[in-house]
Design an enzyme around this catalytic site. Structure first.
Site, PDB file in Angstrom:
ATOM      1  N   SER A  61      -9.935   1.332   2.203  1.00 57.08           N
ATOM      2  CA  SER A  61      -9.042   2.200   1.440  1.00 57.08           C
ATOM      3  C   SER A  61      -7.888   1.474   0.764  1.00 57.08           C
ATOM      4  O   SER A  61      -7.271   2.020  -0.145  1.00 57.08           O
ATOM      5  CB  SER A  61      -8.468   3.256   2.381  1.00 57.08           C
ATOM      6  OG  SER A  61      -7.602   2.652   3.329  1.00 57.08           O
ATOM      7  N   SER A  71     -10.286  -1.085   6.394  1.00 59.63           N
ATOM      8  CA  SER A  71      -9.605  -0.864   5.109  1.00 59.63           C
ATOM      9  C   SER A  71      -8.813  -2.048   4.562  1.00 59.63           C
ATOM     10  O   SER A  71      -8.301  -1.981   3.448  1.00 59.63           O
ATOM     11  CB  SER A  71      -8.679   0.346   5.213  1.00 59.63           C
ATOM     12  OG  SER A  71      -9.441   1.527   5.163  1.00 59.63           O
ATOM     13  N   LYS A 107       0.848  -1.201   0.000  1.00 55.25           N
ATOM     14  CA  LYS A 107       0.000   0.000   0.000  1.00 55.25           C
ATOM     15  C   LYS A 107       0.881   1.248   0.000  1.00 55.25           C
ATOM     16  O   LYS A 107       1.872   1.312   0.746  1.00 55.25           O
ATOM     17  CB  LYS A 107      -0.901  -0.015   1.234  1.00 55.25           C
ATOM     18  CG  LYS A 107      -1.991   1.041   1.240  1.00 55.25           C
ATOM     19  CD  LYS A 107      -2.907   0.877   2.459  1.00 55.25           C
ATOM     20  CE  LYS A 107      -4.086   1.834   2.423  1.00 55.25           C
ATOM     21  NZ  LYS A 107      -5.013   1.629   3.556  1.00 55.25           N
TER      22      LYS A 107
END
Lengths: 454, 452
Positions: free
Chosen positions: B133, B157, B58
């Site tokens: 996310s 997330s 990420k």
């Protein structure tokens, strides 16, 4: 005309002398170092970096709290104080507000008039320093070497009523920091910084002496004043300014003021309307600090004997005068030297008072108080006192009496001397020295004998 | 079977057996990235020179020398001078970063659409959101663009995009994995965890990335060790496992299709020998409200460092969602409101934690849906932040309580994946993973997204 009384509270910041910074392992020794060389992701506030607390700093903060008779909180928390400033890397300072390490202490101060009063300590808490801005011509440079250096803040209740108490308080704090060995407390280097909250109130005739009165509804913060002398001057100026304003019927407001050294007056920096809301909340990146009784006791037991206790001991037990006692505790190395000499002196029957007087009047102490080294050992002090003592029969009358005795007992030597054999006088000197067990000065004895035999 | 179809455990074995080389492994993934990333937009940046076991990471997890923008324009070109602790851990295990993945800006969003650099598409249906996310990490694993991926979970997330994209996603207990180097959204909630092709993979990755770290004072846990708990992973049943089912996770707002898949999975667990227990988590209804006060408060402070002085651009480069949360959090912490908002929320957070403690007295794991719906259309909720917030109602409570949660692919509704959420006691990832693995085998879901 009304009578006004100043109401003053102090905030003192002291930088701890730990090896590493408060929340990372960078060196905390930043003074005079090349800019931005003592930095890492944590103290630069880089994204993703997290703080980890310096246990040694927390211990030192607790030591300060204990020295100021505070209660150490069983549960303490770090909190974030949020505000924007270019020297503040993270956009918040890790500090403490609602859960400080130490609360509710007190310290005795003395004014120039010799009046003693207790100043209540509201709190002693742990926080971190910011970076340092330098404004050079049109640009501002930021040095983050100081960012994250451990700071302890000591906040008093508004218990000061004149500037000489402030001077005494600052001096006592500085002494305590040095005794504890937690900070060099050097004002010039910014190790120790003072802020004052000043207001004045009208004194009502029926009022007692206590602290049980209503505080004025405003206070003026004197901030960013980096010299001890200036803050005292600023406080004195403020008191006069505020009294004059109230006398003239003006209403005073909450504001922050600085000190203009050229004009010798304070000036407005920020009014209350512009005041920050710091939005304190518990620092989520750090666990709470648990202070168990045992740990606090262990820190308490490890504290050195502090100046106030030493002064009391010197006066009460040794019978030394207050002025002498105060001089002897000026710093810990001096007090330690004195204590060492006292101990040694007791073994050799040298009275404490004589040791004290010798040390206080010695030239090495005078130079030490100006920053020089204390180049004398307890043994040297005791020997010096003893020597002085061995020549102690300085009383002219007494020496003369002994000399007369020797003269009348040594007719032969007297005649020899009178007939021109000058060396014969030495036999008489020897006689006096024998009678005084060597506690007379031979040269002076000789002078006395010569006079008597004229 | 293609190299990129293999799980992490299988890949390691194949490398050991010399079925293919590191170069072949990396080339296989790089080829797929080249082919599919342009339409999926899962990666911001691809590291062609990665070399060993290729993992996707990420964007907001700091990688030395690789852009770490957190999906934000404000630090668009920021390259950290240090690696996050998890990256150092992975490197020492022979893993390299094949690319940095797309995400909602500063991890704020449930659809991936709050990325400043365009949404990631759901590999199962390019018109749908992949969840957020950690949108790019979920999509990368779903589309076999990496052997596994790392994401962060603050309110869901990892679990929610894992559910919407049909992969395994694990949010470890708070404090199990070091957060050092992960750009913070909400410090008391953030946790790094894996997206994986199997539960066994997630277990191995957790072992790699977990363990106490002096750089994260809240990470004091021991390293997670692969070990056998009271029942063996090789046992293909759930005998003696008590599975708690909270009524609050099956109420209004839960899609019928999702509900069906979840109920079928629970039935399966019963068939495998589990004892199904009804439990109650009465404060679930306050979860979203509590979360949006605590999270936003921490956000307002955490994002203060992006002041345009040392790194990045001016604050007007923040997108709408970060701005919204900075405003909310600043308000909640303001003098006069702090007690009524922040302190009250903190108290309710404790109640939510107690709900779980009470429930876990009568069960070993708690199961329910991850998301009330399957993946929705791109653009569908973007103008309605509140609706978007409510889609995290089932994942938020576990975040507030700090307990571990797994999203396990459990079936399909409307041809889109549905994840089953398996929650465990604090620091009991082991039971969660073991239960997940037995169920994974029994459900035996083989479908993969069809990419053209």
């Amino acid at each position: 005309m009304s009578i006004y009384k100043p109401v003053i509270g102090l905030e003192v910041h002291v930088e701890l002398n730990t090896k590493s910074k408060m929340f990372c392992s960078c060196s905390a020794d930043y003074f005079g170092k090349a800019p931005n060389t003592h930095t890492c992701p944590v103290c630069l506030g880089l994204p993703g970096a997290l703080p980890y607390a310096n246990k040694e700093a927390i211990r030192k903060c607790i030591q300060i709290g204990l020295a100021l008779n505070c209660t150490i909180s069983e549960d303490s928390l770090f909190e974030r104080k949020n505000y924007f400033y270019p020297d503040l890397a993270k956009g918040f300072q890790i500090s403490q507000l609602r859960w400080p390490l130490c609360v509710g202490g007190e310290i005795e101060v003395e004014s120039d008039f010799g009046e003693k009063s207790l100043i209540r300590i509201n709190r002693v808490h742990q926080e971190e320093d910011t970076g340092k801005l330098s404004h050079l011509g049109g640009v501002t440079l930021i040095d983050f070497n100081r960012s994250g250096v451990p700071l302890v803040e000591i906040v008093t209740e508004p218990d000061f009523t004149d500037s000489s108490q402030i001077r005494d308080y600052a001096k006592k704090l500085q002494q305590i920091f040095r005794y504890l060995g937690v900070s060099n407390a050097d004002m010039e280097k910014g190790d120790m910084r003072l802020e004052a909250n000043v207001s004045v109130r009208e004194v009502k005739s029926e009022e007692g002496r206590g602290t049980d009165f209503e505080l004025p509804n405003y206070r003026v913060e004197l901030k960013n004043i980096n010299s001890f002398r200036f803050i005292v001057a600023a406080v004195e100026f403020e008191i006069k300014r505020q009294i004059n304003a109230l006398e003239a019927g003006e209403k005073l407001h909450q504001e922050t003021r600085g000190w203009d050294e050229d004009k010798k007056e304070t000036y407005l920096q920020r009014s209350k309307e512009e005041a920050n809301d710091y939005r304190y909340f518990p620092e989520p990146d750090l666990p709470g600090i648990k202070n168990q009784e045992l740990r606090i006791k262990e820190i308490q037991d490890g504290l050195p004997e502090l100046p106030s206790a030493r002064i009391k001991k010197y006066i009460d037990q040794y019978g030394i005068s207050k002025t002498t006692a105060e001089t002897l505790v000026a710093d810990e190395s001096l007090a330690e030297l004195f204590d060492g000499a006292v101990k040694l002196g007791l073994e050799e029957n040298v009275p404490v008072k004589e040791v004290a007087n010798y040390l206080v009047n010695s030239p090495t102490l005078a130079s030490h108080l100006k920053g020089g080294k204390l180049n004398i050992s307890p043994d040297e002090i005791v020997q010096a006192v003893k020597e002085k003592k061995s020549g102690k029969i300085e009383d002219e009358g007494e020496l003369e009496k002994i000399a007369q005795e020797v003269i009348s007992e040594n007719e032969k030597s007297v005649n020899d001397y009178k007939s021109g054999k000058e060396s014969a006088i030495m036999a008489l000197v020897g006689g006096v020295m024998r009678k005084t067990s060597g506690k007379a000065n031979a040269i002076r004895v000789k002078q006395i004998l010569e006079r008597l035999l004229l | 079977m293609a190299i990129t179809d293999l799980t992490l455990v299988q890949t390691i074995k194949a490398l050991k057996d010399k079925q293919f080389s590191n170069e072949e492994l990396n080339q296989a993934y790089l080829n797929r990235i080249k082919r599919y990333n342009p339409e999926l937009n899962a990666f911001f940046e691809v590291n062609e020179s990665s070399g060993v076991i290729p993992a996707a990471v990420k964007s907001l997890i700091s990688t030395k020398g690789l852009k770490t923008s957190a999906g934000s324009k404000i630090i668009e070109n920021y390259k950290p001078p240090f690696n996050a602790t998890v990256i150092e851990n992975l490197i020492s295990e022979g893993v390299s970063v094949i690319g940095k993945t797309n995400q909602d800006e500063f991890a704020m969003g449930s659809s991936g659409e709050n990325s400043a650099f365009g949404s990631t598409k759901n590999p199962w249906d390019l018109k749908k959101v992949p969840g957020g996310s950690s949108s790019g990490s979920a999509a990368a694993v779903a589309a076999d663009l990496a052997v596994f991926a790392l994401g962060t979970d603050t309110g869901g997330s990892i679990r929610q995009p894992a559910s919407l994209s049909g992969v395994v996603g694990l949010k470890p207990s708070y404090g199990r994995v070091s957060r050092y180097g992960a750009i913070a959204m909400a410090s008391s909630l953030d946790q790094i965890g894996p997206f994986a092709k199997s539960v066994g993979d997630a277990r191995l990755i957790l072992e790699w990335i977990s363990g106490g770290d002096k750089y994260d004072s809240n990470c004091v846990a021991e390293k997670f060790k692969i070990q056998n708990s009271k029942f063996k992973i090789t046992d293909q049943n759930l005998k003696d496992v008590r599975v708690g089912v909270p009524e609050e996770y099956f109420g209004q707002g839960l899609d019928e299709g999702v509900k069906e898949v979840i109920e079928k999975a629970i039935k399966k667990m019963e068939e495998l020998g589990a004892e199904i227990v009804e439990v109650s988590l009465p404060n679930t209804k306050y979860g979203v409200a509590v979360y949006y006060i605590i999270m936003a408060s921490e956000v307002s402070s955490n994002l203060a460092r992006f002041d345009g002085i040392r790194l990045g651009g001016p604050r007007d480069l923040f997108g709408d969602e970060p701005k919204r949360r900075i405003m909310l959090g600043t308000f909640a912490l303001s003098s006069g409101y702090f007690e009524d908002y922040f302190i009250k929320a903190a108290k309710v957070r404790t109640l939510i934690k107690k709900d779980f403690e009470k429930a876990f007295a009568s069960c070993d794991v708690i199961v329910g849906p991850v998301s009330p719906t399957v993946a929705w259309n791109l653009g569908e909720k973007i103008d309605d932040p509140l609706k978007m917030y409510l889609s995290d109602a089932y994942t938020i409570p576990a975040s507030l309580a700090g307990i571990p949660g797994l999203s396990l692919p459990a079936g399909f509704s409307e041809n889109l994946p549905v994840g089953l959420q398996i929650l465990g006691k604090y620091m009991d990832e082991e039971t969660v993973l073991n239960v997940g693995e037995v169920l994974e085998k029994a459900l035996n879901i083989k479908e993969k997204p069809r990419l053209r």
